[in-house]
Enzyme design. Sequence first.
Site, PDB file in Angstrom:
ATOM      1  CD1 TRP A 184     107.190  41.521  40.108  1.00  0.00           C
ATOM      2  CD2 TRP A 184     108.635  43.220  40.205  1.00  0.00           C
ATOM      3  NE1 TRP A 184     106.456  42.686  40.115  1.00  0.00           N
ATOM      4  CE2 TRP A 184     107.321  43.745  40.165  1.00  0.00           C
ATOM      5  CE3 TRP A 184     109.712  44.106  40.261  1.00  0.00           C
ATOM      6  CZ2 TRP A 184     107.055  45.109  40.195  1.00  0.00           C
ATOM      7  CZ3 TRP A 184     109.452  45.472  40.277  1.00  0.00           C
ATOM      8  CH2 TRP A 184     108.142  45.964  40.255  1.00  0.00           C
ATOM      9  NE  ARG A 197     108.169  53.442  39.190  1.00  0.00           N
ATOM     10  CZ  ARG A 197     108.167  54.386  40.137  1.00  0.00           C
ATOM     11  NH1 ARG A 197     109.325  54.863  40.584  1.00  0.00           N
ATOM     12  NH2 ARG A 197     107.044  54.834  40.643  1.00  0.00           N
ATOM     13  CG  HIS A 229     106.124  55.619  35.381  1.00  0.00           C
ATOM     14  ND1 HIS A 229     105.461  55.803  36.576  1.00  0.00           N
ATOM     15  CD2 HIS A 229     106.232  54.270  35.222  1.00  0.00           C
ATOM     16  CE1 HIS A 229     105.176  54.618  37.120  1.00  0.00           C
ATOM     17  NE2 HIS A 229     105.649  53.681  36.311  1.00  0.00           N
TER      18      HIS A 229
END
Length: 327
Positions: free
Chosen positions: A181, A37, A41
């Site tokens: 998820w 991540r 980002h």
Amino acid sequence: MAEKPRSQDFDEVRKDIVKLLHQPEYDDGSAGPVLVRLAWHSSGTYDEGTDTGGSNGAGMRYEAEGGDPANAGLQHARVFLEPVKSKHPWITYADLWTLAGIVAIKEMGGPDIEWKGGRTDYVDDSKLPPRGRLPDGAQGSDHLRHVFGRMGFSDQEIVALSGAHNLGRCHSDRSGFHGAWVHNPTRFTNQYFRLLSSLNWEKVKKENGVEQFEYYDEDLEAGLMMLPTDIALRDDPHLSPWVKKYAEDKDTFFKDFAAVFAKLVELGIRRDDQGRITNADNEKGGYHAAPKKKREPGAPGKTSDDKVNVDEAGPLAKENGKFRARL
């Protein structure tokens, strides 16, 4: 101008990133997903129209970018990598953050992804992109096309890159969403697409007012979640064929994900025939590596050279003290 690092130097950094991935007391026992991540980002702020943002510069070192609510929780990833920066002070944060994501994906069972070094670190915050360029999980397909289209991604690339949701989980105290998820959020597979396309996802409004989609697996006695943007991939007529394709064909997904993630971390980077970055900041400053963060938090109310609380790790010291980097 600083000498360009050799491939052997980066190989040593790769080895030390692998050593710190196992973090038993962090999310699901791994720092891998949050490092992915961080790479995502730090790169996903790129705007093709203005040629601003992207991974060059490591702008998240500054409050204007690091304090963006969309980056909540990424201070953990940056703190995890500080021992690597301390051991290899020559590497730029811009290279370290992107390389860490590439290494983490491979170590969690994902594909080999091409990566090239040479990024520099900004010397101040004057070139940081505005906030609001990263995806908002509460939105729909129009929002996804706006955000990813700004970076130059196609519908197929939007879906492939969304496959990163095979990893990690959401936290209500960061994004407002909560849950994982997939069943094994530290293993890179195509399960995200298989679950997204095959399960009956129910819209749920959480106590904090955030809406997400959930499924409870009675056999495993565990719940999973999807964001509104995930459901948009399934329901949009131009995006859904790619969801179906990747659910059925893991090899194709891995190939396409490797290509699009390599493209992501190179957004805004220009190289010559020898692979050297020719962005203006690199030409003027060479391979400029910002110094590592201070070990001790400074006095409250004072600021550091990067215009944030003297030591970003200070407020996190107690929380992160139990996470030991294994170098």
